[in-house]
Design a protein around this motif. Structure first.
Motif, PDB file in Angstrom:
ATOM      1  N   ILE A 130       0.569  -1.270  -0.227  1.00  0.00           N
ATOM      2  CA  ILE A 130      -0.091  -0.345  -0.429  1.00  0.00           C
ATOM      3  C   ILE A 130       1.099   1.240  -0.182  1.00  0.00           C
ATOM      4  N   ALA A 131       0.406   1.848  -0.797  1.00  0.00           N
ATOM      5  CA  ALA A 131      -0.464   2.356  -1.498  1.00  0.00           C
ATOM      6  C   ALA A 131       0.525   1.855  -3.332  1.00  0.00           C
ATOM      7  N   THR A 132      -0.839   1.539  -3.660  1.00  0.00           N
ATOM      8  CA  THR A 132      -0.244   1.416  -5.723  1.00  0.00           C
ATOM      9  C   THR A 132      -0.197   1.753  -6.127  1.00  0.00           C
ATOM     10  N   ILE A 134       1.861   4.615  -5.121  1.00  0.00           N
ATOM     11  CA  ILE A 134       2.879   5.643  -4.487  1.00  0.00           C
ATOM     12  C   ILE A 134       4.140   4.638  -4.566  1.00  0.00           C
ATOM     13  N   GLY A 135       3.866   3.785  -3.535  1.00  0.00           N
ATOM     14  CA  GLY A 135       5.249   3.426  -2.853  1.00  0.00           C
ATOM     15  C   GLY A 135       5.224   1.497  -3.628  1.00  0.00           C
ATOM     16  N   VAL A 136       3.970   1.468  -3.919  1.00  0.00           N
ATOM     17  CA  VAL A 136       4.388   0.177  -5.088  1.00  0.00           C
ATOM     18  C   VAL A 136       4.636   0.876  -6.100  1.00  0.00           C
ATOM     19  N   GLU A 137       4.302   1.387  -6.893  1.00  0.00           N
ATOM     20  CA  GLU A 137       4.356   1.816  -8.576  1.00  0.00           C
ATOM     21  C   GLU A 137       6.661   2.463  -8.405  1.00  0.00           C
ATOM     22  N   SER A 138       6.445   3.258  -7.507  1.00  0.00           N
ATOM     23  CA  SER A 138       7.803   4.333  -7.563  1.00  0.00           C
ATOM     24  C   SER A 138       8.806   2.824  -7.274  1.00  0.00           C
ATOM     25  N   THR A 139       8.696   1.873  -6.045  1.00  0.00           N
ATOM     26  CA  THR A 139       9.156   1.128  -6.178  1.00  0.00           C
ATOM     27  C   THR A 139       9.328   0.100  -7.404  1.00  0.00           C
ATOM     28  N   ALA A 140       7.966  -0.260  -8.018  1.00  0.00           N
ATOM     29  CA  ALA A 140       8.435  -1.421  -9.608  1.00  0.00           C
ATOM     30  C   ALA A 140       9.439  -0.282 -10.430  1.00  0.00           C
ATOM     31  N   ARG A 141       8.837   1.123 -10.958  1.00  0.00           N
ATOM     32  CA  ARG A 141       9.444   1.906 -11.735  1.00  0.00           C
ATOM     33  C   ARG A 141      11.270   1.626 -11.244  1.00  0.00           C
ATOM     34  N   ASP A 142      11.247   2.350 -10.361  1.00  0.00           N
ATOM     35  CA  ASP A 142      12.484   1.584  -9.627  1.00  0.00           C
ATOM     36  C   ASP A 142      13.482   0.021 -10.050  1.00  0.00           C
ATOM     37  N   ALA A 143      13.257  -0.220  -9.934  1.00  0.00           N
ATOM     38  CA  ALA A 143      13.261  -1.833  -9.977  1.00  0.00           C
ATOM     39  C   ALA A 143      13.318  -2.225 -11.189  1.00  0.00           C
ATOM     40  N   TYR A 144      12.593  -2.283 -11.783  1.00  0.00           N
ATOM     41  CA  TYR A 144      12.738  -2.126 -13.741  1.00  0.00           C
ATOM     42  C   TYR A 144      14.094  -0.868 -14.326  1.00  0.00           C
ATOM     43  N   ALA A 145      14.377   0.488 -13.427  1.00  0.00           N
ATOM     44  CA  ALA A 145      15.377   1.062 -14.075  1.00  0.00           C
ATOM     45  C   ALA A 145      16.360   0.140 -13.102  1.00  0.00           C
ATOM     46  N   HIS A 146      16.492  -0.858 -12.513  1.00  0.00           N
ATOM     47  CA  HIS A 146      17.907  -1.447 -11.913  1.00  0.00           C
ATOM     48  C   HIS A 146      18.315  -2.369 -12.517  1.00  0.00           C
ATOM     49  N   MET A 157      -2.656  -5.592  -3.243  1.00  0.00           N
ATOM     50  CA  MET A 157      -1.766  -4.099  -3.307  1.00  0.00           C
ATOM     51  C   MET A 157      -3.753  -3.629  -3.168  1.00  0.00           C
ATOM     52  N   ALA A 158      -3.373  -1.963  -2.553  1.00  0.00           N
ATOM     53  CA  ALA A 158      -4.568  -1.324  -2.526  1.00  0.00           C
ATOM     54  C   ALA A 158      -3.840  -0.325  -2.328  1.00  0.00           C
ATOM     55  N   SER A 167      -5.127   2.406 -12.484  1.00  0.00           N
ATOM     56  CA  SER A 167      -4.243   3.537 -13.490  1.00  0.00           C
ATOM     57  C   SER A 167      -3.560   2.897 -13.594  1.00  0.00           C
ATOM     58  N   SER A 168      -2.483   2.353 -12.131  1.00  0.00           N
ATOM     59  CA  SER A 168      -1.201   1.712 -12.466  1.00  0.00           C
ATOM     60  C   SER A 168      -1.458   0.186 -12.597  1.00  0.00           C
TER      61      SER A 168
END
Length: 194
Positions: A130-132, A134-146, A157-158, A167-168
């Motif tokens: 939580i929150a899809t 914010i924290g989840v999407e930001s982490t997913a973006r950085d994981a992908y970039a890494h 997730m919620a 949207s996410s």
């Protein structure tokens, strides 16, 4: 896209499943459901000897370590109750779990998460939390970039905003990795570990 595989060295990363966050009203699933599904995944990961990472967001009492930038929705001056940043009981109590404290949206920015994962040879992460949007999407973006393979457990997730969650899940996550339900991930985990 459906789930294809889980790498031999995959970690579960749970974002902000802490008392104060889980207690907030969320959509499309209430916090306790997100926690229950994440706990089910965590138990399965631990049983296969795979890392579980519990990420929490926390700030100094004076807010000195909070993000300083100007935004239209300022969070300054918020007082957090005692214990708001403690990982929920359903996920805590496992000494082998990796714990990460963040002060930003992403679990990668300003933390040792990348080092913790790379030293264990992790090439893929499964995200919940939580929150899809914010924290989840930001982490997913950085994981992908890494360079990590990213899998998103969309029913674990919620978000405070149902449209932001949708949207996410519908627009952003397909560009960052593969999405599936907790049951689908558990089934794939069992298949790839036999």
């Amino acid at each position: 896209m459906s789930l294809t595989t889980l790498d031999a060295r995959t970690a579960l990363v749970a974002i902000d499943l802490q008392r104060g966050v889980v207690a907030m009203p969320t959509q499309p699933y209430p916090g306790p459901e997100v926690v229950a599904r994440t706990a089910e995944l965590a138990d399965a990961f631990r049983s296969h000897g795979l890392p579980v990472v519990l990420v929490r967001v926390s700030f100094a009492a004076d807010g000195a370590d909070a993000v300083p930038g100007r935004t239209e929705r300022q969070a300054r001056g918020l007082a957090f109750p005692e214990g708001w940043d403690l990982i929920v009981d359903e996920l805590s109590g496992h000494p082998g779990d990796i714990r990460v404290t963040k002060h930003n949206w992403s679990a990668f920015h300003g933390t040792d998460l990348d080092v913790q994962l790379r030293r264990r040879g992790i090439t893929q992460i499964v995200l919940t939390g939580i929150a899809t949007s914010i924290g989840v999407e930001s982490t997913a973006r950085d994981a992908y970039a890494h360079g990590y393979h990213v899998t998103l457990a969309t029913d674990a997730m919620a978000d405070a905003d149902g449209e932001a969650h949708a949207s996410s899940v519908g627009r952003i996550f397909p560009r960052l990795g593969e999405s599936g339900t907790t049951a689908e991930i558990l089934e794939l985990l069992a298949k790839t570990r036999d």
